[in-house]
Design a protein around this motif. Structure first.
Motif, short mmCIF file in Angstrom:
data_model
loop_
_atom_site.label_atom_id
_atom_site.label_comp_id
_atom_site.label_asym_id
_atom_site.label_seq_id
_atom_site.Cartn_x
_atom_site.Cartn_y
_atom_site.Cartn_z
N VAL A 129 30.44 26.58 33.11
CA VAL A 129 30.27 26.46 33.92
C VAL A 129 30.78 26.14 34.68
CG1 VAL A 129 28.65 23.96 34.66
CG2 VAL A 129 29.07 24.88 32.04
N VAL A 130 29.65 27.22 36.17
CA VAL A 130 31.11 27.69 37.40
C VAL A 130 30.61 25.89 38.25
CG1 VAL A 130 31.57 28.77 39.16
CG2 VAL A 130 30.95 29.48 36.37
N GLU A 131 31.03 25.11 38.93
CA GLU A 131 31.30 25.34 40.22
C GLU A 131 32.52 25.12 40.92
OE1 GLU A 131 33.27 21.33 38.83
OE2 GLU A 131 31.76 21.40 37.11
N VAL A 132 32.08 24.64 42.32
CA VAL A 132 32.73 25.47 43.99
C VAL A 132 33.90 25.00 43.84
CG1 VAL A 132 33.13 24.53 46.44
CG2 VAL A 132 30.72 24.42 44.77
N SER A 133 34.29 24.47 42.70
CA SER A 133 36.19 24.22 42.90
C SER A 133 37.10 25.42 42.24
CB SER A 133 36.85 22.37 41.94
OG SER A 133 35.34 22.72 41.03
N HIS A 134 36.14 26.59 41.45
CA HIS A 134 36.78 27.35 41.06
C HIS A 134 36.63 28.61 41.79
CE1 HIS A 134 34.92 25.43 36.87
NE2 HIS A 134 35.84 24.49 37.44
N GLU A 135 35.85 28.37 42.69
CA GLU A 135 35.98 29.70 43.28
C GLU A 135 37.41 30.77 43.59
OE1 GLU A 135 33.92 31.37 48.26
OE2 GLU A 135 34.48 29.19 47.40
N LYS A 136 38.26 30.08 43.84
CA LYS A 136 39.58 30.36 44.53
C LYS A 136 39.89 31.13 42.78
CE LYS A 136 43.78 28.80 44.09
NZ LYS A 136 45.40 27.77 44.33
N ASP A 137 39.69 30.19 41.51
CA ASP A 137 39.97 31.33 40.31
C ASP A 137 39.53 31.93 40.14
OD1 ASP A 137 41.76 29.48 39.82
OD2 ASP A 137 40.48 28.26 39.19
N ILE A 138 37.99 32.54 40.64
CA ILE A 138 36.55 33.65 40.49
C ILE A 138 37.90 34.93 41.20
CG2 ILE A 138 34.71 34.19 40.75
CD1 ILE A 138 33.62 31.46 40.09
N LYS A 139 37.94 34.64 42.40
CA LYS A 139 38.06 34.71 43.45
C LYS A 139 39.46 36.00 43.16
CE LYS A 139 35.84 34.15 47.75
NZ LYS A 139 36.02 33.67 48.61
N ALA A 140 40.67 35.04 42.56
CA ALA A 140 41.66 35.42 42.31
C ALA A 140 41.56 36.52 40.79
CB ALA A 140 42.33 34.26 41.94
N ALA A 141 40.61 36.54 40.39
CA ALA A 141 40.69 37.63 39.34
C ALA A 141 39.77 38.55 39.51
CB ALA A 141 39.20 36.79 37.79
N ARG A 142 38.39 38.52 39.99
CA ARG A 142 38.10 39.64 40.93
C ARG A 142 39.23 41.08 41.76
NH1 ARG A 142 35.00 43.32 40.53
NH2 ARG A 142 33.07 41.84 39.69
N GLU A 143 40.06 40.21 42.46
CA GLU A 143 41.23 40.81 43.34
C GLU A 143 42.24 41.41 42.34
OE1 GLU A 143 43.17 42.09 46.71
OE2 GLU A 143 40.68 40.75 46.44
N ALA A 144 42.14 40.28 41.17
CA ALA A 144 43.66 41.14 39.87
C ALA A 144 42.77 42.52 39.90
CB ALA A 144 43.26 40.23 39.05
N TYR A 145 41.65 42.36 39.96
CA TYR A 145 40.82 43.74 38.66
C TYR A 145 40.50 44.38 39.89
CZ TYR A 145 37.13 46.41 36.67
OH TYR A 145 36.32 47.46 36.57
N LYS A 146 40.17 44.60 41.06
CA LYS A 146 40.74 45.04 42.10
C LYS A 146 41.56 45.75 42.64
CE LYS A 146 36.77 43.15 45.69
NZ LYS A 146 36.03 42.49 46.85
N LEU A 147 42.72 44.79 42.19
CA LEU A 147 44.50 45.93 42.19
C LEU A 147 44.42 46.65 41.63
CD1 LEU A 147 46.05 42.83 44.52
CD2 LEU A 147 44.81 45.29 45.45
N ALA A 148 43.56 46.49 39.72
CA ALA A 148 44.42 47.12 38.95
C ALA A 148 43.75 48.59 39.06
CB ALA A 148 43.67 46.64 37.77
N ASP A 149 44.56 49.91 38.60
CA ASP A 149 44.16 50.94 38.71
C ASP A 149 43.05 51.96 37.44
OD1 ASP A 149 45.17 51.97 36.05
OD2 ASP A 149 47.19 52.01 37.35
N THR A 150 42.53 52.39 37.52
CA THR A 150 41.86 52.83 36.03
C THR A 150 42.53 52.60 35.08
OG1 THR A 150 41.85 55.26 37.31
CG2 THR A 150 40.21 54.44 38.10
N ASN A 151 43.12 53.03 35.03
CA ASN A 151 43.67 52.70 33.53
C ASN A 151 44.16 51.24 33.16
OD1 ASN A 151 44.15 55.66 33.38
ND2 ASN A 151 46.05 55.63 34.73
N VAL A 152 43.63 50.78 33.96
CA VAL A 152 44.33 49.44 33.43
C VAL A 152 42.36 49.20 33.27
CG1 VAL A 152 44.85 47.26 34.00
CG2 VAL A 152 46.24 48.54 34.73
#
Length: 195
Positions: free
Chosen positions: A153-176
């Motif tokens: 159940v996502v709330e506005v307070s989770h936005e930072k964590d969601i963005k961090a997870a997305r950024e970690a995924y973006k920074l990962a190479d295709t092998n990861v």
């Protein structure tokens, strides 16, 4: 001879007393384990460290003959040192085979170590590709755990964590990225946040 001992890549012509054989073209040379030693047309070659048996067989008009000889393939002292270093590296990889996300640093160190190994050692390393793959999977686990840590159940307070997870995924190479199992969950949490 009753047995042969040779070094890796060494070739030895096996002298046979086969006077009773008339048709030499019917001689069959074989190795019980060609990954250790090959035996072709009377020439024995050490392929890998270990022991095996070679055989010479002949069948012609009631004449059946088989002779077997044991073979031990060894290394020179210098090659033995290279082989031992490679096996020590492989043992470190094996020790981390049940890795978790907490092993990312140790696996990263193993991958970095692989780049520093001399080519004479690398030729004996059998777990280098496994170390790289384990490292990629462990890094993917870190991203999956970031996604898991975000409540369903996502709330506005989770936005930072969601963005961090997305950024970690973006920074990962295709092998990861190919090992990230929770990407759909991240997308669902992003969609829920956007509503």
């Amino acid at each position: 001879e009753a047995s042969y001992q040779l070094e890796l890549d060494e070739r030895v012509t096996v002298e046979l007393n086969l006077d009773e054989i008339v048709d030499k073209s019917k001689i069959v040379y074989s190795s019980a384990n060609p990954e250790i030693a090959t035996f072709v047309a009377g020439v024995l070659k050490g392929v890998a460290v270990g022991e095996t048996t070679i055989s010479i067989s002949y069948k012609d008009e009631g004449n059946d003959l088989t002779k077997s000889v044991s073979v031990k393939v060894t290394l020179t002292a210098e090659e033995q040192a290279n082989y031992d270093a490679a096996k020590a590296y492989d043992a470190k990889v094996e020790a981390l085979s049940n890795f978790t996300s907490k092993d990312v640093e140790a696996l990263g160190a193993l991958v970095a170590e692989l780049d520093t190994l001399d080519t004479d050692v690398l030729k004996y390393v059998t777990k280098g590709d496994a170390a790289i793959e384990m490292y990629n999977k462990a890094r993917a686990l870190v991203i999956d755990e970031m996604i898991d840590a975000i409540p369903d159940v996502v709330e506005v307070s989770h936005e930072k964590d969601i963005k961090a997870a997305r950024e970690a995924y973006k920074l990962a190479d295709t092998n990861v990225r190919k090992h990230v199992a929770k990407l759909e969950e991240l997308k669902a949490k992003e969609d829920a946040l956007a509503k």
